[in-house]
Design a protein around this motif. Structure first.
Motif, PDB file in Angstrom:
ATOM      1  N   SER A   1      -1.025 149.343  47.822  1.00 50.13           N
ATOM      2  CA  SER A   1      -0.785 148.018  47.243  1.00 50.13           C
ATOM      3  C   SER A   1      -1.889 147.039  47.614  1.00 50.13           C
ATOM      4  CB  SER A   1       0.572 147.481  47.710  1.00 50.13           C
ATOM      5  OG  SER A   1       0.648 147.489  49.132  1.00 50.13           O
TER       6      SER A   1
ATOM      7  N   GLU B   1       3.245 152.190  54.551  1.00 52.78           N
ATOM      8  CA  GLU B   1       1.964 151.486  54.597  1.00 52.78           C
ATOM      9  C   GLU B   1       1.504 151.446  56.052  1.00 52.78           C
ATOM     10  OE1 GLU B   1       0.463 149.228  51.790  1.00 52.78           O
ATOM     11  OE2 GLU B   1       1.394 150.929  50.784  1.00 52.78           O
TER      12      GLU B   1
ATOM     13  N   THR C   1      -3.113 152.306  52.096  1.00 48.75           N
ATOM     14  CA  THR C   1      -2.194 151.439  51.366  1.00 48.75           C
ATOM     15  C   THR C   1      -2.171 151.839  49.897  1.00 48.75           C
ATOM     16  OG1 THR C   1      -1.656 149.155  50.759  1.00 48.75           O
ATOM     17  CG2 THR C   1      -3.983 149.706  50.960  1.00 48.75           C
TER      18      THR C   1
END
Length: 352
Positions: free
Chosen positions: A113, A34, A111
């Motif tokens: 998430s 990330e 990302t």
């Protein structure tokens, strides 16, 4: 060479091929990190929609950004399909995050998430995912929009050359980084009004160039800009981007779309013979460059760094007193057309 292309060329059994692909995906996922904090990302209004994503204006750490959220289409996609989409997403991020050039849109991070806090200004649609790429926000819109807005106006020749050089320099840079874009078209170029530059964007089809030419399992890019060797599923490399650039060069000069009809059903042998008609008022040196870029033989197309040099030489012609200062978006007619060609030829001879 991409593993899937290797397997396609080999006689590997179906089971062994699936096992190898699964192992490859595991390796790719282990490389994932990330690069932004999703808690700090807020999405705003939708700026546009593409085949595989929705682009939002957003904010990240107080900075206005553009956020490309992947669109997986059917929310009931299979686990296997999701694995492929995830792998493609990671590949795009891995390519894009390594690029840093004034004519390439800067990626800030990515990302897989996204959280509910990311969406406090909008409602999540059924088709959007939690996979997103955050990049700098360019206010001017796409080059395609710019061309369509200005098709009934006259474009200064220096503006045309500046745009062409920006694109050529961006492509030359990514080729120097061993990256092939594979979807070069005005929709994937942004007009940065603040800095008066054109920037490449969208690396969803991009790959790192292998040491050898490779076969593809299908077409990559957009027909009309796609090189004939890609349509024919023949070996290809970075010269496919040069072909695409040649079509873009024509469209910027003419302030028009090269092909306004559906090309999807054309057979490869017909497609490879198609080229836009170059206006008679186009400077000979520029027309020659277009023809070299879209040559049917990739080996006879110039490298993008050579295209940059050629455009800089064409730009110097503007200093010739006989060269018109402004080039219209539409072909010139009658005596004016003849004078335009004659003056350019005189300038060319004078500078040889």
């Amino acid at each position: 060479m991409d593993l899937q292309h290797k397997l396609f060329q080999s006689g590997t059994s179906s089971q062994h091929r699936n096992n190898m692909l699964q192992s490859h995906r595991i390796v790719v996922e282990r490389q994932w990190q990330e690069t932004i904090d999703p808690q700090k990302l807020v999405l705003g209004k939708v700026l546009g929609r593409g085949s595989f994503g929705v682009v939002h204006r957003g904010t990240y750490e107080g900075q206005t950004v553009a956020v490309k959220v992947l669109d997986f289409g059917d929310s009931k996609i299979t686990e296997a399909t999701m694995a492929f989409l995830k792998e493609d997403f990671i590949k795009e991020v891995n390519v894009w995050q390594k690029l840093n050039h004034p004519n390439v849109t800067k990626m800030i991070g990515a990302t897989m998430s996204m959280t509910k806090s990311c969406r406090q200004k909008i409602k999540k649609t059924k088709t959007e995912s939690n996979f997103c790429i955050v990049c700098e926000h360019i206010k001017g819109g796409s080059l395609r929009s710019y061309i369509l807005k200005n098709r009934h106006k006259k474009m200064p020749f220096k503006t045309f050359i500046r745009m062409a050089l920006d694109i050529a320099k961006g492509l030359s840079y990514i080729h120097s980084q061993k990256v092939i874009h594979r979807d070069v078209k005005p929709e994937n170029m942004l007009v940065d009004k603040q800095h008066s530059t054109i920037k490449l964007i969208d690396f969803g089809e991009s790959i790192f160039e292998p040491s050898e030419l490779f076969f593809t399992t299908g077409e990559r890019g957009t027909r009309g800009y796609m090189a004939p060797e890609v349509v024919s599923r023949k070996p290809y490399g970075r010269k496919c981007d040069v072909y695409s650039f040649g079509i873009c060069l024509w469209e910027i000069y003419c302030c028009d779309i090269a092909y306004t009809y559906n090309l999807d059903n054309l057979t490869p042998d017909i497609y490879q013979e198609m080229r836009p008609s170059i206006p008679i008022n186009c400077p000979r040196s520029l027309a020659h460059l277009m023809e070299r870029c879209w040559h049917i033989d990739p080996m006879k197309r110039p490298e993008m760094k050579e295209v940059v040099v050629a455009l800089e030489e064409i730009e110097m012609l503007e200093e010739c007193e006989d060269l018109p200062a402004v080039r219209g978006c539409f072909p010139l007619f009658g005596l004016e057309r003849y004078k335009s060609r004659r003056n350019v030829d005189r300038c060319t001879v004078r500078n040889q």
